[in-house]
Design a protein around this motif. Structure first.
Motif, PDB file in Angstrom:
ATOM      1  N   SER A   7     -15.951 -18.195 -35.023  1.00  6.31           N
ATOM      2  CA  SER A   7     -16.130 -17.986 -36.467  1.00  6.31           C
ATOM      3  C   SER A   7     -17.569 -18.217 -36.920  1.00  6.31           C
ATOM      4  N   VAL A   8     -18.363 -18.920 -36.103  1.00  4.10           N
ATOM      5  CA  VAL A   8     -19.768 -19.160 -36.477  1.00  4.10           C
ATOM      6  C   VAL A   8     -20.736 -18.385 -35.576  1.00  4.10           C
ATOM      7  N   GLY A   9     -20.210 -17.414 -34.823  1.00  2.00           N
ATOM      8  CA  GLY A   9     -21.087 -16.521 -34.083  1.00  2.00           C
ATOM      9  C   GLY A   9     -21.204 -16.754 -32.594  1.00  2.00           C
ATOM     10  N   PHE A  10     -20.484 -17.701 -32.033  1.00  2.00           N
ATOM     11  CA  PHE A  10     -20.502 -17.893 -30.585  1.00  2.00           C
ATOM     12  C   PHE A  10     -19.522 -16.932 -29.931  1.00  2.00           C
ATOM     13  N   THR A  11     -19.771 -16.627 -28.675  1.00  2.00           N
ATOM     14  CA  THR A  11     -18.856 -15.842 -27.859  1.00  2.00           C
ATOM     15  C   THR A  11     -18.351 -16.754 -26.750  1.00  2.00           C
ATOM     16  N   VAL A  12     -17.055 -16.868 -26.618  1.00  2.00           N
ATOM     17  CA  VAL A  12     -16.494 -17.753 -25.607  1.00  2.00           C
ATOM     18  C   VAL A  12     -16.533 -17.054 -24.252  1.00  2.00           C
ATOM     19  N   ALA A  13     -17.202 -17.696 -23.304  1.00  2.00           N
ATOM     20  CA  ALA A  13     -17.361 -17.151 -21.958  1.00  2.00           C
ATOM     21  C   ALA A  13     -16.310 -17.689 -21.002  1.00  2.00           C
ATOM     22  N   HIS A  14     -15.766 -18.863 -21.315  1.00  2.00           N
ATOM     23  CA  HIS A  14     -14.762 -19.475 -20.441  1.00  2.00           C
ATOM     24  C   HIS A  14     -13.919 -20.439 -21.262  1.00  2.00           C
ATOM     25  N   GLY A  15     -12.633 -20.407 -21.033  1.00  2.00           N
ATOM     26  CA  GLY A  15     -11.725 -21.349 -21.661  1.00  2.00           C
ATOM     27  C   GLY A  15     -10.594 -21.668 -20.713  1.00  2.00           C
ATOM     28  N   GLU A  16     -10.223 -22.934 -20.686  1.00  2.42           N
ATOM     29  CA  GLU A  16      -9.171 -23.367 -19.767  1.00  2.42           C
ATOM     30  C   GLU A  16      -8.459 -24.581 -20.344  1.00  2.42           C
ATOM     31  N   THR A  17      -7.138 -24.534 -20.349  1.00  2.39           N
ATOM     32  CA  THR A  17      -6.350 -25.689 -20.751  1.00  2.39           C
ATOM     33  C   THR A  17      -5.878 -26.396 -19.490  1.00  2.39           C
ATOM     34  N   ARG A  18      -6.058 -27.704 -19.500  1.00  2.00           N
ATOM     35  CA  ARG A  18      -5.659 -28.528 -18.365  1.00  2.00           C
ATOM     36  C   ARG A  18      -4.528 -29.461 -18.790  1.00  2.00           C
ATOM     37  N   ARG A  19      -4.171 -30.375 -17.932  1.00  6.69           N
ATOM     38  CA  ARG A  19      -3.046 -31.259 -18.234  1.00  6.69           C
ATOM     39  C   ARG A  19      -3.266 -32.075 -19.501  1.00  6.69           C
ATOM     40  N   GLU A  20      -4.393 -32.726 -19.641  1.00  2.00           N
ATOM     41  CA  GLU A  20      -4.687 -33.551 -20.821  1.00  2.00           C
ATOM     42  C   GLU A  20      -5.820 -32.998 -21.675  1.00  2.00           C
ATOM     43  N   THR A  21      -6.584 -32.076 -21.135  1.00  2.00           N
ATOM     44  CA  THR A  21      -7.817 -31.633 -21.782  1.00  2.00           C
ATOM     45  C   THR A  21      -7.929 -30.112 -21.797  1.00  2.00           C
ATOM     46  N   PHE A  22      -8.968 -29.657 -22.478  1.00  2.00           N
ATOM     47  CA  PHE A  22      -9.353 -28.247 -22.387  1.00  2.00           C
ATOM     48  C   PHE A  22     -10.853 -28.176 -22.191  1.00  2.00           C
ATOM     49  N   VAL A  23     -11.304 -27.048 -21.650  1.00  2.00           N
ATOM     50  CA  VAL A  23     -12.730 -26.761 -21.470  1.00  2.00           C
ATOM     51  C   VAL A  23     -13.008 -25.456 -22.185  1.00  2.00           C
TER      52      VAL A  23
END
Length: 184
Positions: A163-179
Motif C-alpha cells: 500500500s505504500v509502494g513496496f513490491t513483495v519479493a518473498h513471503g513465507e509463513t512458518r510455524r510461529e513466524t512469517f518472513v
C-alpha cells in the motif's frame, strides 16, 4: 507504536541464541543483500542481538529503538564501531529521503505496524532498497512471542507494504513466524 514495546527489565532475554531458530544470521543476511558500502537500519534493535550479526557486513548500521534504555543496555554490552544509535519511533525516523539501502525488523513489526510507520519506511528506503520483516504470526501457537491478538499475518504485512509502494519479493509463513521481503 503498535500494541506495546518490549519490557526493558527483560532485555537479557533478547540475547538468547535460541532466537536464531526463528531467523538465522545467514537467512537475514541473504534477504538483506548486504555489502560493505550499504546503509541499513535495524528497526526495534533492542539489545543489538541481530544488529551485531548484520553490522560486520555493511558500512553503517543504525540501531533504531524507541526505548533509550535499550540503547544503554546495548552500549554497555558493546556495539560494533559502525553502529549508530537512533532513538526514534519508526513513524518518525530522522533520516533524509532515500537514505537507507535496507531496513529490517526481527520480531518487532507488531510494535510499529501503523500506516504512518510504513509510509515513513517508504520515504527513507531508496528506490531499489529492501525491507525485511520477520515477525510473530497470527497463525502461531502463542507459545513464544506476544499474545496472538497482538500479531499480524503475512497477508497483513504484504498488504501494508504494498500500500505504500513496496513490491513483495518473498513471503513465507512458518510455524510461529512469517518472513516478508519487500523492495521499493
Amino acid at each position: 507504536m503498535g500494541f506495546h514495546t518490549f519490557d526493558a527489565d527483560r532485555a537479557a532475554k533478547l540475547d538468547d541464541p535460541a532466537r536464531f531458530r526463528f531467523v538465522s544470521r545467514e537467512e537475514l543476511l541473504s534477504h538483506l543483500g548486504v555489502a560493505p558500502d550499504r546503509v541499513v537500519a535495524d528497526l526495534g534493535s533492542g539489545t543489538g542481538f541481530f544488529t551485531d550479526e548484520v553490522a560486520p557486513h555493511v558500512g553503517t548500521l543504525y540501531a533504531v529503538d524507541v526505548q533509550e534504555v535499550m540503547h544503554d543496555y546495548y552500549r554497555e554490552k558493546g556495539a560494533p564501531d559502525n553502529v549508530e544509535f537512533v532513538t526514534a519511533d519508526v513513524a518518525s525516523l530522522p533520516f533524509d529521503d532515500d537514505h537507507l539501502d535496507a531496513a529490517f525488523s526481527t520480531m518487532t513489526y507488531h510494535e510499529f505496524a501503523t500506516d504512518d510507520a510504513l509510509a515513513e519506511l517508504a520515504r527513507v528506503v531508496r528506490p531499489g532498497g529492501t525491507v525485511v520483516v520477520v515477525d510473530w504470526s497470527t497463525s502461531g501457537s502463542g507459545e513464544d512471542g506476544p499474545p496472538l491478538d497482538e500479531r499480524f499475518g503475512l497477508g497483513d504485512a504484504v498488504d501494508a507494504l504494498e500500500s505504500v509502494g513496496f513490491t513483495v519479493a518473498h513471503g513465507e509463513t512458518r510455524r510461529e513466524t512469517f518472513v516478508c521481503v519487500a523492495r521499493r
